[in-house]
Design an enzyme around this catalytic site. Sequence first.
Site, PDB file in Angstrom:
ATOM      1  N   ASP B  32       0.785  -1.168   0.237  1.00 58.51           N
ATOM      2  CA  ASP B  32      -0.062  -0.106   0.005  1.00 58.51           C
ATOM      3  C   ASP B  32       0.851   1.143   0.069  1.00 58.51           C
ATOM      4  O   ASP B  32       2.097   1.465   0.441  1.00 58.51           O
ATOM      5  CB  ASP B  32      -0.750  -0.020   1.245  1.00 58.51           C
ATOM      6  CG  ASP B  32      -2.101   0.841   0.818  1.00 58.51           C
ATOM      7  OD1 ASP B  32      -3.284   0.061   0.956  1.00 58.51           O
ATOM      8  OD2 ASP B  32      -2.154   2.107   0.833  1.00 58.51           O
ATOM      9  N   ASP B  57       4.889   3.646  -3.589  1.00 58.67           N
ATOM     10  CA  ASP B  57       3.652   4.206  -4.853  1.00 58.67           C
ATOM     11  C   ASP B  57       3.579   3.288  -5.882  1.00 58.67           C
ATOM     12  O   ASP B  57       4.700   3.207  -6.617  1.00 58.67           O
ATOM     13  CB  ASP B  57       4.272   5.718  -5.140  1.00 58.67           C
ATOM     14  CG  ASP B  57       3.480   6.295  -6.045  1.00 58.67           C
ATOM     15  OD1 ASP B  57       2.513   5.402  -6.530  1.00 58.67           O
ATOM     16  OD2 ASP B  57       4.114   7.348  -6.742  1.00 58.67           O
ATOM     17  N   SER B 133     -14.760  -3.101 -11.068  1.00 64.91           N
ATOM     18  CA  SER B 133     -15.932  -2.429 -10.236  1.00 64.91           C
ATOM     19  C   SER B 133     -17.388  -2.768 -11.054  1.00 64.91           C
ATOM     20  O   SER B 133     -17.173  -2.667 -12.209  1.00 64.91           O
ATOM     21  CB  SER B 133     -15.579  -1.137  -9.884  1.00 64.91           C
ATOM     22  OG  SER B 133     -16.765  -0.392  -9.445  1.00 64.91           O
ATOM     23  N   TYR B 145     -13.267   6.743 -13.320  1.00 57.82           N
ATOM     24  CA  TYR B 145     -13.183   5.574 -12.454  1.00 57.82           C
ATOM     25  C   TYR B 145     -13.848   4.261 -13.514  1.00 57.82           C
ATOM     26  O   TYR B 145     -13.119   3.030 -13.437  1.00 57.82           O
ATOM     27  CB  TYR B 145     -14.085   5.532 -11.365  1.00 57.82           C
ATOM     28  CG  TYR B 145     -14.057   4.537 -10.510  1.00 57.82           C
ATOM     29  CD1 TYR B 145     -12.894   4.376  -9.604  1.00 57.82           C
ATOM     30  CD2 TYR B 145     -14.910   3.669 -10.198  1.00 57.82           C
ATOM     31  CE1 TYR B 145     -12.654   3.354  -8.651  1.00 57.82           C
ATOM     32  CE2 TYR B 145     -15.031   2.790  -9.178  1.00 57.82           C
ATOM     33  CZ  TYR B 145     -13.722   2.500  -8.384  1.00 57.82           C
ATOM     34  OH  TYR B 145     -13.719   1.363  -7.485  1.00 57.82           O
ATOM     35  N   LYS B 149     -11.589   0.994 -14.698  1.00 52.90           N
ATOM     36  CA  LYS B 149     -12.141  -0.330 -14.180  1.00 52.90           C
ATOM     37  C   LYS B 149     -12.531  -1.369 -15.300  1.00 52.90           C
ATOM     38  O   LYS B 149     -12.258  -2.568 -15.285  1.00 52.90           O
ATOM     39  CB  LYS B 149     -13.208  -0.090 -12.999  1.00 52.90           C
ATOM     40  CG  LYS B 149     -12.809   0.504 -11.792  1.00 52.90           C
ATOM     41  CD  LYS B 149     -11.666  -0.390 -11.168  1.00 52.90           C
ATOM     42  CE  LYS B 149     -11.229   0.026  -9.577  1.00 52.90           C
ATOM     43  NZ  LYS B 149     -10.276  -0.870  -9.136  1.00 52.90           N
TER      44      LYS B 149
END
Lengths: 124, 238
Positions: B32, B57, B133, B145, B149
């Site tokens: 993370d 990162d 998603s 987004y 995705k």
Amino acid sequence: MSEIYLHEARTGLDVADVEEELTRGFLAVRDAIVDDRPVVVCLDEQAVQAVAPLPDVAVAHGLIGMVRALATEGRKPGWTVVALSVPEQFDREERDSWAQRLAFPAATGSLLRLGGEHLGRVVV
Amino acid sequence: VKSAVITGAAGAIGRAIAERLAASGLAVLCVDASPAATDVASALADEGHRAAACVLDLTSDDAPKAVLSAAAELGDLSVVVNNAGITRDGRATSLSQGDFRAVIAVNLVAPLRLAEAAAETMGEGGTIINISSRAALGNPGQANYAASKSGLIGVTRALALRFAPRLRVNAVAPGLIDTPMTAAMPPKVLEKLVARIPAGRPGKPADIADTVAYLASPQASYVNGQVLLVCGGRSVAG
């Protein structure tokens, strides 16, 4: 009706080009929407099938997601944003003729795949 | 020892995935950008699991190499879960170029690079699971987004074809999941969203973790290149 904006996804990309190419697509499509023009995003069918090089696939599918999001967002204001996928050897004039037929509010958010190569493959 | 990499492990869904895979006997690398990944790994280690953290990162050029090197120290890499993601929502007409780019960089390009690098090194039977998603099907205010995705779904299918039969590559597409982010939504907004879910509730991080565990297991050995929508039926209801 305003003149259609036909956006062509580039192919032959490197991984480093993916962010730039999707951003270019978003900005160009948004400009057309703001100008109240119907948008048709043209894709390479091999990239849609995921059998093209990885960066081309990422961009084609990214644009499909973008088209669907913009179509959803644009239902109230009445934006028309559609995606059209054709194999590489598909006749350009015929493709453009299909784009003209697709560029209506009733088709917004749709992906039309021409050429028959999608048959038997997963629905995108 | 077999190991698993979970990116975005400091978040609610990532943590649940890390816990679930650790419970199945895998050594887990919690990756993370947030140092909180160290807390997740420590908690797992305290419970007797083999776990380590990798704070970096994921959009940096050397991230895949650093992650794979850290994973190799834990064991033979057999599972990669590309879960890290960000949102920068906004109406398309006002969405900044920077917010569009940032979401593509983190949610699409970074997992593509990690998956491709991992796939080159993973052995027979390895599996990569990309967390996409339901929003890939279209959500207002999420052009960036949805693009990221949906792009990840394409990447999933391309990698599945390229690395079969040695590896399997699948995607999970969560719908609304009960996380600190959804808890922060105004109650009326949340109520409206839940009303559109046939299950009548948001999902839990464990719902996603269980699906990931299934896809990582031998029970899913014939599942490849697929997207499992885990959204309580929302994608059917529209």
